[in-house]
Write a protein that holds these residues in place. Sequence first.
Motif, PDB file in Angstrom:
ATOM      1  N   SER A  95      38.557  40.356  54.423  1.00  0.00           N
ATOM      2  CA  SER A  95      37.081  40.645  53.822  1.00  0.00           C
ATOM      3  C   SER A  95      37.227  42.273  53.585  1.00  0.00           C
ATOM      4  N   LYS A  96      36.766  42.581  52.521  1.00  0.00           N
ATOM      5  CA  LYS A  96      36.682  44.033  52.143  1.00  0.00           C
ATOM      6  C   LYS A  96      35.521  44.707  53.204  1.00  0.00           C
ATOM      7  N   PRO A  97      34.260  44.211  53.091  1.00  0.00           N
ATOM      8  CA  PRO A  97      33.436  45.008  54.158  1.00  0.00           C
ATOM      9  C   PRO A  97      33.887  44.922  55.470  1.00  0.00           C
ATOM     10  N   LEU A  98      34.760  44.182  55.926  1.00  0.00           N
ATOM     11  CA  LEU A  98      35.159  44.188  57.426  1.00  0.00           C
ATOM     12  C   LEU A  98      36.078  45.573  57.249  1.00  0.00           C
ATOM     13  N   HIS A  99      37.025  45.882  56.357  1.00  0.00           N
ATOM     14  CA  HIS A  99      37.707  47.048  56.382  1.00  0.00           C
ATOM     15  C   HIS A  99      37.119  48.350  56.113  1.00  0.00           C
ATOM     16  N   LEU A 100      36.056  48.015  55.267  1.00  0.00           N
ATOM     17  CA  LEU A 100      35.077  49.266  55.226  1.00  0.00           C
ATOM     18  C   LEU A 100      34.464  49.615  56.415  1.00  0.00           C
ATOM     19  N   PHE A 101      33.658  48.808  57.043  1.00  0.00           N
ATOM     20  CA  PHE A 101      32.729  49.176  57.977  1.00  0.00           C
ATOM     21  C   PHE A 101      33.272  48.928  59.613  1.00  0.00           C
ATOM     22  N   SER A 102      34.433  48.431  59.609  1.00  0.00           N
ATOM     23  CA  SER A 102      34.988  48.297  60.948  1.00  0.00           C
ATOM     24  C   SER A 102      36.634  48.647  60.907  1.00  0.00           C
ATOM     25  N   LYS A 103      37.180  48.475  62.073  1.00  0.00           N
ATOM     26  CA  LYS A 103      38.509  48.872  62.232  1.00  0.00           C
ATOM     27  C   LYS A 103      39.378  47.576  62.609  1.00  0.00           C
ATOM     28  N   PRO A 104      39.581  46.334  61.784  1.00  0.00           N
ATOM     29  CA  PRO A 104      40.237  45.175  62.494  1.00  0.00           C
ATOM     30  C   PRO A 104      41.485  45.616  62.717  1.00  0.00           C
ATOM     31  N   THR A 105      42.014  44.768  63.626  1.00  0.00           N
ATOM     32  CA  THR A 105      43.662  45.125  64.219  1.00  0.00           C
ATOM     33  C   THR A 105      44.229  43.990  64.065  1.00  0.00           C
ATOM     34  N   TYR A 106      45.642  44.202  64.159  1.00  0.00           N
ATOM     35  CA  TYR A 106      46.455  42.865  64.326  1.00  0.00           C
ATOM     36  C   TYR A 106      47.657  43.102  65.121  1.00  0.00           C
ATOM     37  N   LEU A 107      47.987  42.062  65.893  1.00  0.00           N
ATOM     38  CA  LEU A 107      48.902  42.030  66.762  1.00  0.00           C
ATOM     39  C   LEU A 107      50.021  41.071  66.411  1.00  0.00           C
ATOM     40  N   CYS A 108      51.194  41.505  66.436  1.00  0.00           N
ATOM     41  CA  CYS A 108      52.388  40.478  65.732  1.00  0.00           C
ATOM     42  C   CYS A 108      53.061  40.121  67.124  1.00  0.00           C
ATOM     43  N   GLN A 109      53.304  38.894  67.178  1.00  0.00           N
ATOM     44  CA  GLN A 109      54.001  37.921  68.315  1.00  0.00           C
ATOM     45  C   GLN A 109      55.176  37.226  67.571  1.00  0.00           C
ATOM     46  N   TRP A 110      56.184  37.311  68.401  1.00  0.00           N
ATOM     47  CA  TRP A 110      57.273  36.564  68.112  1.00  0.00           C
ATOM     48  C   TRP A 110      57.644  35.549  69.358  1.00  0.00           C
ATOM     49  N   VAL A 111      57.640  34.547  68.961  1.00  0.00           N
ATOM     50  CA  VAL A 111      57.643  33.341  69.840  1.00  0.00           C
ATOM     51  C   VAL A 111      59.120  32.556  69.649  1.00  0.00           C
ATOM     52  N   PRO A 112      60.025  32.687  70.308  1.00  0.00           N
ATOM     53  CA  PRO A 112      61.438  31.944  70.309  1.00  0.00           C
ATOM     54  C   PRO A 112      60.924  30.542  70.403  1.00  0.00           C
ATOM     55  N   HIS A 113      61.960  29.766  69.794  1.00  0.00           N
ATOM     56  CA  HIS A 113      61.774  28.375  70.144  1.00  0.00           C
ATOM     57  C   HIS A 113      62.192  27.867  71.557  1.00  0.00           C
ATOM     58  N   ASN A 114      63.150  28.607  72.073  1.00  0.00           N
ATOM     59  CA  ASN A 114      63.381  28.557  73.590  1.00  0.00           C
ATOM     60  C   ASN A 114      63.494  29.668  74.023  1.00  0.00           C
ATOM     61  N   VAL A 115      62.649  30.153  75.026  1.00  0.00           N
ATOM     62  CA  VAL A 115      62.710  31.482  75.681  1.00  0.00           C
ATOM     63  C   VAL A 115      63.408  31.286  76.864  1.00  0.00           C
ATOM     64  N   THR A 116      64.218  32.322  76.865  1.00  0.00           N
ATOM     65  CA  THR A 116      65.362  32.721  77.855  1.00  0.00           C
ATOM     66  C   THR A 116      65.190  34.484  78.091  1.00  0.00           C
ATOM     67  N   GLU A 117      66.282  34.890  78.780  1.00  0.00           N
ATOM     68  CA  GLU A 117      66.369  36.072  79.037  1.00  0.00           C
ATOM     69  C   GLU A 117      66.468  36.827  77.765  1.00  0.00           C
ATOM     70  N   SER A 118      67.516  36.544  77.043  1.00  0.00           N
ATOM     71  CA  SER A 118      68.018  37.065  75.720  1.00  0.00           C
ATOM     72  C   SER A 118      66.952  36.551  74.487  1.00  0.00           C
TER      73      SER A 118
END
Length: 504
Positions: free
Chosen positions: A134-157
């Motif tokens: 939405s253009k008004p969203l970016h004109l009148f606010s400061k929307p943020t984005y968080l990036c998350q990587w989710v492995p298929h199998n979470v391990t130490e590596s």
Amino acid sequence: MAKDNDQIQISNHKDKKMFIGVVWNCAAELKVLLSALLFLCSLITLFQFFPSSVRDLRGCASFPPPSSAVQLLTTTTPPPPIEPQQNKKLEDVVLEDGLIKRNFNGYGTAAYNFILMSAYRGGVDTFAVIGLSSKPLHLFSKPTYLCQWVPHNVTESHQNITVPGYKILPDWGYGRVYTVVVVNCTFPFPVGHDGSGGQLLVHASTSGGGDTNFDLTNTIEALTETPGSLNTLQFTAPPKYDYLYCGSPLYGNLSPQRVREWIAYQVNFFGEKSHFVIHDAGGVHQEVMEVLRPWIEKGYVTLQDIKEEERFDGYYHNQFLIVNDCLHRYRFMTKWMFFFDVDEFLFVPKKGTIKTVTDSMSQYTQFTIEQRTMSNKLCYLDDAAGRVYRKWGIEKLVYRDTKRGIRRDRKYVIQPRNVFATGVHMSQNFIGKTTHKTEGKIMYYHYHGTISERREPCRQLVNTTNLNVDGTPYVVDTTMREAAANVKRFELRMIGSVLQRTHQ
């Protein structure tokens, strides 16, 4: 013997009389039976036109389950979906000093927080997510984005990790209801690079945009990699093409003949190691498709149907969105990427080639190309009028605008591996240098508007080398006309005579 036959006939006669008597005596019952059959057949005929929910009568025909089964169904059937909570309506309030405080109640959503088009890897630790917001969203606010990587199998590596996303708005404020957003997701270490697979999520927050009482967050499944699907060699291997064209959205009732001239010229100009990505926003009708098909079959053209983007009101059929998707989709497949339109023809003077030009620009990430503006209605009358009309557009539209003191748009070329986002006339988000000093090395001839007219482009036939029309001076420039004969021979050699009868 005759007596026996008489007895048989008498017997048959009696049987017939008996059958008729029975039928006569049961006539009322037969009428009821036939009426019932007729009604049943009529009902069956109409039944097929009933809604599926009405036709499904299995529940009516089955016996009720025992109490134990009812209890089992009650415990295993999921609960009905919870209705979304409605905001309590705010009423106007009269304050102590007599001031009336008015309230406002919002319903629904005016525009989407984020519309995902695509997401691509830019390396072992970085991604690009391309979409609209939405253009008004970016004109009148400061929307943020968080990036998350989710492995298929979470391990130490293989860790689940979240980092802030860096947003780029590449459309220079040209957006309408929606603006283009490129979210760069760069992690502190490689993720999924060993082929283990995983998923990239982007959490888009409005940060109070639209309504300061709310901070809504939407989670976007941007990219999913199955185990073994990632080939990291693509990031370092030599590119497949030397030159790749990223086209802007094509729309409207385009001229098949003008498209024919353009694609034959460009394939001949760029050579064997080139490719052209065409985006159809409604302009590739059946006749244009017939022009493109031979080149698609030869492997020079990729056609993408993007008509779905018309649902979202962005600048110029979401032009910035499409070129940014093309950038990231093909950035590792070509050394140089070109951005210009289908009514524009690149040209290099005879002493050079496109290769000598790009080799001389290898130290730059980006260089721009000067424009030569051609008249889209003045044609040179150096032959019988009938023969002039049968010529290609680039053969007969030879009058160049020579007005001085005006700024003319430029088009541009990039080395895409160093670019994070791009525009229509140039990129502002890249690593490296740019140069505009290309005069005399490379230029493009612009026949504005000719691609969108399904009729003869010549409006006025003239036979002078210099003229002035409505205050604009023109001179004859036969550069493209002289190249046309070679392009025609090239087309005939490459795809035969299949397009010889193409119409305007």
